[in-house]
Write a protein that holds these residues in place. Structure first.
Motif, short mmCIF file in Angstrom:
data_model
loop_
_atom_site.label_atom_id
_atom_site.label_comp_id
_atom_site.label_asym_id
_atom_site.label_seq_id
_atom_site.Cartn_x
_atom_site.Cartn_y
_atom_site.Cartn_z
N ALA A 35 -11.76 3.68 10.40
CA ALA A 35 -11.05 2.62 11.12
C ALA A 35 -10.61 3.09 12.51
CB ALA A 35 -9.84 2.17 10.32
N ARG A 36 -10.23 4.36 12.62
CA ARG A 36 -9.78 4.91 13.91
C ARG A 36 -10.96 5.42 14.74
NH1 ARG A 36 -8.74 5.86 18.16
NH2 ARG A 36 -6.80 6.54 19.17
N ARG A 37 -12.13 5.49 14.09
CA ARG A 37 -13.34 6.01 14.74
C ARG A 37 -13.10 7.45 15.22
NH1 ARG A 37 -13.28 0.59 16.76
NH2 ARG A 37 -15.07 -0.62 16.02
N LEU B 164 -3.37 0.10 8.24
CA LEU B 164 -3.17 1.42 7.65
C LEU B 164 -2.00 2.16 8.32
CD1 LEU B 164 -6.89 2.56 7.24
CD2 LEU B 164 -5.29 1.94 5.42
N VAL B 165 -1.92 2.07 9.64
CA VAL B 165 -0.81 2.74 10.34
C VAL B 165 0.52 2.16 9.87
CG1 VAL B 165 0.33 3.03 12.58
CG2 VAL B 165 -2.13 3.40 12.37
N GLY B 166 0.59 0.85 9.72
CA GLY B 166 1.81 0.23 9.23
C GLY B 166 2.18 0.73 7.84
N LEU C 291 0.83 -1.21 0.00
CA LEU C 291 0.00 0.00 0.00
C LEU C 291 0.86 1.26 0.00
CD1 LEU C 291 -2.73 1.34 0.07
CD2 LEU C 291 -2.76 1.09 2.56
N SER C 292 1.93 1.27 0.78
CA SER C 292 2.79 2.45 0.82
C SER C 292 3.45 2.70 -0.54
CB SER C 292 3.86 2.29 1.90
OG SER C 292 4.75 1.23 1.61
#
Length: 295
Positions: A277-279, A245-247, A210-211
């Motif tokens: 996702a993080r709300r 996503l954070v990764g 993704l990155s």
């Protein structure tokens, strides 16, 4: 070097080597030359008459130099001038194309792995495109090829980054489609959390992929890929999706800096999925990413 080794070991149906010993020796010479940083020993001077050679030898002997002064090393690889004179004519090219079509490789898992290995060693995008297209895979075969690559990426932490790079290069050169990649990823991501119980590093491949996609395509990134993330409409899977996503954002920051992350967040779908996702709200998203090292 992998290509040359494969050529040298190629065998026919009868089990005998495809190439004559002379060709095998030539291939080995190239392999040896590569190991020596493409340096080979050459004569310093042009051929001389025997009488001149004797005179030079006597002079060298009086000066105390040995025979090694007759040689030097030179980097090999300069294109010989006669190559341009040997370009095939159109009939020869047509014949070569017919022969190539008749010997088209089988597009199977072994071929795809070999293509990926070549690219890992050479990092040659043109070569990757030629190798992939040489087998002329259909749409369904190309999707199967992506499945094989993703299987390696998710299961082999030593190869995850180069496999991600290979997939991105195939996309850039339109050897595969975004839809095929989306379909392939969906099959892996739905079971990724369970796979990580056996292969804890499996998620790193998605981070890398993704990155690299965000870094390579920028505003042309296809957000349909994000629909493969394992987050349900009712919020189930949101925590795991956020970790993925954070990764990816951390990898993106490593590869392109904080600016690359900021640019990726200008893509509405990226911000929307990450916020869900993080709300949190879109305005709060950057703060959360900073706290977790993604920005």
């Amino acid at each position: 070097s992998a290509r040359l080794r494969d050529l040298k070991r190629t065998e026919g149906r009868d089990g005998r080597s495809t190439f004559k010993p002379r060709i095998q020796f030539k291939i080995q010479d190239l392999l040896d030359l590569r190991l020596k940083n493409w340096e080979k020993k050459l004569f310093k001077e042009q051929p001389k008459l025997i009488s001149d050679v004797r005179k030079d030898a006597q002079i060298q002997a009086r000066k105390g130099f040995g025979p090694e002064t007759m040689f030097s090393t030179q980097v090999a690889g300069q294109r010989p001038s006669y190559i341009d004179d040997l370009r095939p004519t159109k009939p020869q090219r047509d014949k070569a194309m017919r022969e190539e079509a008749a010997s088209r490789p089988s597009f199977d898992v072994h071929y795809v792995k070999r293509v990926a290995q070549y690219y890992a060693e050479e990092r040659n995008g043109d070569g990757l495109q030629q190798d992939w297209n040489r087998a002329a895979p259909s749409g369904s075969e190309a999707k199967q090829g992506i499945d094989w690559l993703c299987d390696i990426g998710f299961n082999d932490p030593q190869k995850e980054d180069v496999i991600a790079l290979t997939i991105v290069e195939l996309l850039v050169r339109r050897c595969i489609s975004w839809d095929s990649l989306k379909e392939s990823l969906a099959g892996f991501l739905k079971d990724l959390e369970e796979l990580q119980m056996d292969v804890p590093t499996a998620g790193i491949f998605f981070h890398s992929l993704l990155s690299r996609l965000l870094l390579q395509f920028g505003k042309d990134f296809n957000p349909a890929i994000l629909k493969t993330l394992p987050m349900q409409a009712n919020g189930e899977g949101a925590e795991f999706t956020w970790s993925l996503l954070v990764g990816a954002f951390r990898k993106l920051r490593e590869g392109g800096g904080a600016e690359a992350v900021h640019k990726s967040l200008t893509i509405p779908e990226v911000t929307s999925v990450a916020s869900k996702a993080r709300r949190c709200t879109a305005s709060e998203l950057k703060r959360h990413l900073q706290e977790e090292g993604g920005l």
